[in-house]
Design a protein around this motif. Structure first.
Motif, mmCIF file in Angstrom:
data_model
loop_
_atom_site.group_PDB
_atom_site.id
_atom_site.type_symbol
_atom_site.label_atom_id
_atom_site.label_comp_id
_atom_site.label_asym_id
_atom_site.label_seq_id
_atom_site.Cartn_x
_atom_site.Cartn_y
_atom_site.Cartn_z
ATOM 1 N N ALA A 52 7.805 1.941 -2.436
ATOM 2 C CA ALA A 52 6.993 1.734 -1.232
ATOM 3 C C ALA A 52 6.705 3.038 -0.508
ATOM 4 C CB ALA A 52 7.706 0.776 -0.283
ATOM 5 N N LEU A 53 5.731 2.937 0.403
ATOM 6 C CA LEU A 53 5.413 3.980 1.366
ATOM 7 C C LEU A 53 5.971 3.489 2.693
ATOM 8 C CD1 LEU A 53 3.151 6.476 1.784
ATOM 9 C CD2 LEU A 53 2.078 4.642 3.054
ATOM 10 N N ARG B 115 3.545 -0.938 -1.859
ATOM 11 C CA ARG B 115 3.835 -1.666 -0.626
ATOM 12 C C ARG B 115 3.956 -0.676 0.514
ATOM 13 N NH1 ARG B 115 8.237 -6.226 -1.495
ATOM 14 N NH2 ARG B 115 7.078 -7.102 0.226
ATOM 15 N N VAL B 116 3.565 -1.099 1.705
ATOM 16 C CA VAL B 116 3.723 -0.304 2.906
ATOM 17 C C VAL B 116 4.731 -1.047 3.773
ATOM 18 C CG1 VAL B 116 2.594 0.710 4.920
ATOM 19 C CG2 VAL B 116 1.339 0.532 2.752
ATOM 20 N N LEU B 117 5.834 -0.363 4.098
ATOM 21 C CA LEU B 117 6.906 -0.945 4.906
ATOM 22 C C LEU B 117 7.128 -0.089 6.136
ATOM 23 C CD1 LEU B 117 9.539 -1.537 2.065
ATOM 24 C CD2 LEU B 117 7.965 -3.226 3.028
ATOM 25 N N THR B 118 7.527 -0.735 7.241
ATOM 26 C CA THR B 118 7.939 0.042 8.409
ATOM 27 C C THR B 118 9.369 0.509 8.168
ATOM 28 O OG1 THR B 118 8.938 -1.763 9.654
ATOM 29 C CG2 THR B 118 6.540 -1.418 9.918
ATOM 30 N N ILE C 39 3.967 -4.430 5.594
ATOM 31 C CA ILE C 39 2.629 -4.308 6.168
ATOM 32 C C ILE C 39 1.571 -4.718 5.147
ATOM 33 C CG2 ILE C 39 0.979 -2.677 7.219
ATOM 34 C CD1 ILE C 39 3.468 -3.242 8.870
ATOM 35 N N GLY C 40 1.948 -4.814 3.900
ATOM 36 C CA GLY C 40 1.000 -5.140 2.836
ATOM 37 C C GLY C 40 0.947 -4.008 1.847
ATOM 38 N N LYS C 41 -0.122 -3.949 1.095
ATOM 39 C CA LYS C 41 -0.273 -2.906 0.078
ATOM 40 C C LYS C 41 -1.259 -1.849 0.541
ATOM 41 C CE LYS C 41 1.101 -5.631 -3.817
ATOM 42 N NZ LYS C 41 0.875 -6.012 -5.183
ATOM 43 N N LEU C 42 -1.019 -0.633 0.088
ATOM 44 C CA LEU C 42 -1.921 0.474 0.369
ATOM 45 C C LEU C 42 -3.189 0.273 -0.461
ATOM 46 C CD1 LEU C 42 -2.145 3.232 1.865
ATOM 47 C CD2 LEU C 42 -1.389 4.280 -0.267
ATOM 48 N N THR C 43 -4.343 0.220 0.223
ATOM 49 C CA THR C 43 -5.599 -0.001 -0.487
ATOM 50 C C THR C 43 -6.390 1.289 -0.688
ATOM 51 O OG1 THR C 43 -6.744 -0.578 1.564
ATOM 52 C CG2 THR C 43 -5.795 -2.398 0.279
ATOM 53 N N ASP C 44 -6.162 2.303 0.170
ATOM 54 C CA ASP C 44 -6.844 3.581 0.029
ATOM 55 C C ASP C 44 -6.220 4.583 0.986
ATOM 56 O OD1 ASP C 44 -8.712 5.353 -1.089
ATOM 57 O OD2 ASP C 44 -10.364 3.930 -0.848
ATOM 58 N N VAL C 45 -6.587 5.844 0.826
ATOM 59 C CA VAL C 45 -6.114 6.918 1.690
ATOM 60 C C VAL C 45 -7.331 7.716 2.133
ATOM 61 C CG1 VAL C 45 -4.701 9.008 1.836
ATOM 62 C CG2 VAL C 45 -3.913 7.067 0.453
ATOM 63 N N ALA C 46 -7.528 7.845 3.457
ATOM 64 C CA ALA C 46 -8.610 8.666 4.003
ATOM 65 C C ALA C 46 -8.041 10.051 4.289
ATOM 66 C CB ALA C 46 -9.164 8.046 5.279
#
Length: 151
Positions: free
Chosen positions: A135-136, A89-92, A98-105
């Protein structure tokens, strides 16, 4: 380059051209927005299966090339928190989901995290505040705006 593109790639020791494992995960330092290590699957001669980013010679389209692999020095807490980044999960910092992390560039030369990919859009890598088992966490002002309103 995307995290998803590196998973499963062979990791080759440039000194003897031997495969020492495959990429299982990237380990990120959120405060620096940089990759600090790669975690290997099927590791051979690399201690606990992590290789420090500074020991990488190149991240190429077919393989990751490393110098004599030294085990990356990660605290057990950091190493565990980094497991399974994609799907976290991505949280502020204010607790907004914010939703889930789908990838990292990331930049394959210096390991700088350029963007965190979510279903709601990319978030700048420098917005990362921390990564935990759950979470991130990112800065609130960098979160992508919500999608169009229904109706």
């Amino acid at each position: 380059m995307l995290l998803s593109q590196t998973l499963g790639r062979s990791v080759i020791n440039v000194e003897d051209a031997q495969q020492i494992g495959t990429v299982e995960e990237l380990v990120i330092d959120p405060a620096a927005a940089r990759i600090v290590a790669i975690r290997l699957r099927g590791a051979k001669d690399s201690g606990d299966g992590t290789v420090a980013w500074e020991d990488l010679q190149a991240v190429g389209p077919d393989a990751v090339m490393v110098h004599a692999a030294r085990t990356a020095r990660l605290s057990p807490v950091d190493a565990e928190a980094q497991r399974g980044l994609v799907g976290k999960r991505v949280l502020t910092e204010h607790g907004e989901d914010i939703g889930k992390l789908t990838d990292v560039a990331f930049d394959p030369v210096d390991g700088r995290v350029e963007a965190l990919q979510t279903a709601r859009g990319p978030i700048p890598g420098l917005s990362m505040l921390g990564v935990g088992a759950y979470a991130l966490v990112v800065r609130a002002q960098t979160a992508p705006p919500p999608g169009p309103a229904a109706g």
